[in-house]
Write a protein that holds these residues in place. Structure first.
Motif, PDB file in Angstrom:
ATOM      1  N   PHE A 108       1.844  -8.136  15.647  1.00 31.45           N
ATOM      2  CA  PHE A 108       2.972  -7.454  16.783  1.00 31.45           C
ATOM      3  C   PHE A 108       4.254  -8.059  16.724  1.00 31.45           C
ATOM      4  O   PHE A 108       5.001  -7.347  16.833  1.00 31.45           O
ATOM      5  CB  PHE A 108       2.153  -7.247  18.058  1.00 31.45           C
ATOM      6  CG  PHE A 108       0.952  -6.525  17.699  1.00 31.45           C
ATOM      7  CD1 PHE A 108       0.772  -5.397  17.101  1.00 31.45           C
ATOM      8  CD2 PHE A 108      -0.131  -6.802  18.607  1.00 31.45           C
ATOM      9  CE1 PHE A 108      -0.323  -4.711  17.181  1.00 31.45           C
ATOM     10  CE2 PHE A 108      -1.574  -6.137  18.747  1.00 31.45           C
ATOM     11  CZ  PHE A 108      -1.325  -5.053  17.930  1.00 31.45           C
ATOM     12  N   SER A 109       4.266  -9.474  17.059  1.00 29.81           N
ATOM     13  CA  SER A 109       5.334 -10.023  17.072  1.00 29.81           C
ATOM     14  C   SER A 109       5.962 -10.652  15.878  1.00 29.81           C
ATOM     15  O   SER A 109       6.961 -11.599  15.970  1.00 29.81           O
ATOM     16  CB  SER A 109       5.047 -11.424  18.092  1.00 29.81           C
ATOM     17  OG  SER A 109       3.925 -12.193  17.644  1.00 29.81           O
TER      18      SER A 109
ATOM     19  N   GLY B 294       5.669  -4.781  20.437  1.00 25.00           N
ATOM     20  CA  GLY B 294       5.618  -5.808  19.375  1.00 25.00           C
ATOM     21  C   GLY B 294       6.107  -7.057  19.637  1.00 25.00           C
ATOM     22  O   GLY B 294       5.292  -7.886  20.261  1.00 25.00           O
TER      23      GLY B 294
ATOM     24  N   PHE C 263       6.215  -1.945  18.532  1.00 28.96           N
ATOM     25  CA  PHE C 263       5.503  -2.003  17.288  1.00 28.96           C
ATOM     26  C   PHE C 263       5.000  -0.847  16.706  1.00 28.96           C
ATOM     27  O   PHE C 263       5.258  -0.783  15.338  1.00 28.96           O
ATOM     28  CB  PHE C 263       4.390  -2.911  17.570  1.00 28.96           C
ATOM     29  CG  PHE C 263       3.270  -3.163  16.371  1.00 28.96           C
ATOM     30  CD1 PHE C 263       3.881  -4.146  15.412  1.00 28.96           C
ATOM     31  CD2 PHE C 263       2.242  -2.382  16.159  1.00 28.96           C
ATOM     32  CE1 PHE C 263       2.821  -4.375  14.193  1.00 28.96           C
ATOM     33  CE2 PHE C 263       1.301  -2.677  14.924  1.00 28.96           C
ATOM     34  CZ  PHE C 263       1.766  -3.629  14.021  1.00 28.96           C
TER      35      PHE C 263
ATOM     36  N   THR D 109       3.889   2.840  12.803  1.00 27.44           N
ATOM     37  CA  THR D 109       5.362   2.191  12.677  1.00 27.44           C
ATOM     38  C   THR D 109       6.355   3.078  13.192  1.00 27.44           C
ATOM     39  O   THR D 109       6.279   4.256  12.665  1.00 27.44           O
ATOM     40  CB  THR D 109       5.622   1.215  11.784  1.00 27.44           C
ATOM     41  OG1 THR D 109       5.445   1.925  10.354  1.00 27.44           O
ATOM     42  CG2 THR D 109       4.752  -0.118  11.577  1.00 27.44           C
TER      43      THR D 109
ATOM     44  N   PRO E 275       3.136  -9.258  23.433  1.00 30.09           N
ATOM     45  CA  PRO E 275       3.011  -8.170  22.299  1.00 30.09           C
ATOM     46  C   PRO E 275       1.550  -7.781  22.524  1.00 30.09           C
ATOM     47  O   PRO E 275       0.488  -8.439  22.913  1.00 30.09           O
ATOM     48  CB  PRO E 275       2.818  -9.321  21.068  1.00 30.09           C
ATOM     49  CG  PRO E 275       3.729 -10.389  21.389  1.00 30.09           C
ATOM     50  CD  PRO E 275       3.655 -10.377  22.977  1.00 30.09           C
TER      51      PRO E 275
END
Length: 342
Positions: free
Chosen positions: A81-82, A193, A209, A251, A299
């Protein structure tokens, strides 16, 4: 493994596997992340493409994702996510190059919730038509007319849902014993995200995200009673299996404009609801900017849009029966299907 960024359909979901592993279809432009349960461990991986392609297990040593700083994503997809574009592309390469022992036929897997235990769930009220329709139906039952309060137009309104009662596609939603009136709610949700605090509206889209479908199952009789106490909802929403997400997370690059999505609900094959995300009064950028004021977003947190106009039985004065199958479909995401059982 060098990162090469390309737009990807990244779908994070949980999967129950007959054979150990998680789903991924290796294709250049379509990628879906997944988590799987097997014997009875939970596994992570991806589904790439349509429903007929192989599934790939990310939990094995031969399918571990590593970024340039040495961070590895093995079994747990939350770091993706990050991790930004590089992490997504690295995971895509793993999917494309996965060895045979990591691949499983899609018929041997069952998708479960994209995030079985998210760090937080916030559900908002972003659709004016839903509020107007719901107030009109409530007035028929109570004889009391209600207007939308001015604060709704001025700022996003939300409650925090139970993050431990998450459910996924094709799973049963179990009717709580204290309720006689069950309902579905057709919603769009975003997953955070990159985290942050005091995020501006202009920067907010960069913290998303991806997007998924949310069925906010509701015990309407319990909800009607408790909301009279000027706090909640509580047991109108909080019961096991009641927060349904899926079938995956897409996404932004693959989804396109999140504010131009047709949204449809069917009960036992009959269309009950139809709306469009274009009618959101407060958009996800507004929600992120509002929530992150003096508060850190993390996240994996989920922000629900609230019910699209006509997107629940309450708005139409009809409700679910034992055994009803509800399908929520959002354009360019897919179909989230569940049976409601006593």
């Amino acid at each position: 493994m060098k990162a090469r960024w390309r737009p990807l359909l990244l779908v994070l979901t949980s999967i129950v596997l007959v054979a150990c592993g998680v789903a991924i279809r290796a294709q250049d432009v379509a990628l879906q992340n997944a988590t799987a349960t097997c014997d009875p461990a939970t596994r992570s991986g991806r589904v790439l493409g349509d429903r007929t392609d192989p599934a790939i297990d990310f939990s094995g040593d031969s399918a571990t994702v590593a970024s340039s700083d040495g961070t590895t994503y093995k079994g747990d997809l939350h770091p993706l996510f990050s991790g930004g574009a590089e992490s997504v592309e690295l995971a895509a390469e793993v999917a494309r190059e996965a060895p045979a022992e990591c691949r499983h036929e899609r018929g041997a897997v069952r998708l479960a919730a994209p995030l079985p235990e998210p760090p937080q769930i916030r559900d908002f009220l972003c659709f004016e038509e839903h509020l107007r329709n719901s107030f009109a139906q409530a007035a028929k039952l109570t004889g009391q007319e209600r207007e939308i309060p001015s604060v709704w137009y001025e700022q996003p309104i939300y409650y925090k849902a139970n993050r431990f009662s998450v459910n996924g596609p094709e799973a049963d939603v179990v009717w709580p014993a204290y309720s006689q009136v069950m309902d579905y709610e057709l919603e769009l949700a975003c997953v955070i995200g990159t985290g942050g605090r005091d995020i501006t509206r202009e920067d907010a889209a960069g913290h998303i995200f991806g997007f998924t479908i949310f069925n906010d199952a509701s015990a309407r009789d319990a909800q009607m009673i408790e909301m009279g106490g000027q706090l909640g909802p509580a047991k109108g929403k909080d019961f096991d299996t009641g927060n349904v997400f899926g079938p995956w997370i897409v996404t932004p690059e693959e989804l396109g404009d999140p504010y131009a999505l047709e949204m449809v609900a069917r009960v036992n094959g009959e269309e009950w609801s139809r709306g469009n995300s274009a009618t959101m009064h407060h958009r996800f950028e507004d929600l992120i900017a509002f929530v992150s004021r003096s508060e850190t977003l993390h996240p994996g947190e989920i922000l629900g849009s609230g019910t699209v106009g006509t997107g629940c039985g309450l708005e139409q004065g009809r409700f679910l029966s034992d055994g009803d199958v509800v399908e929520l479909e959002v354009e360019r995401i897919g179909v989230l299907r569940n049976r409601f059982v006593r």
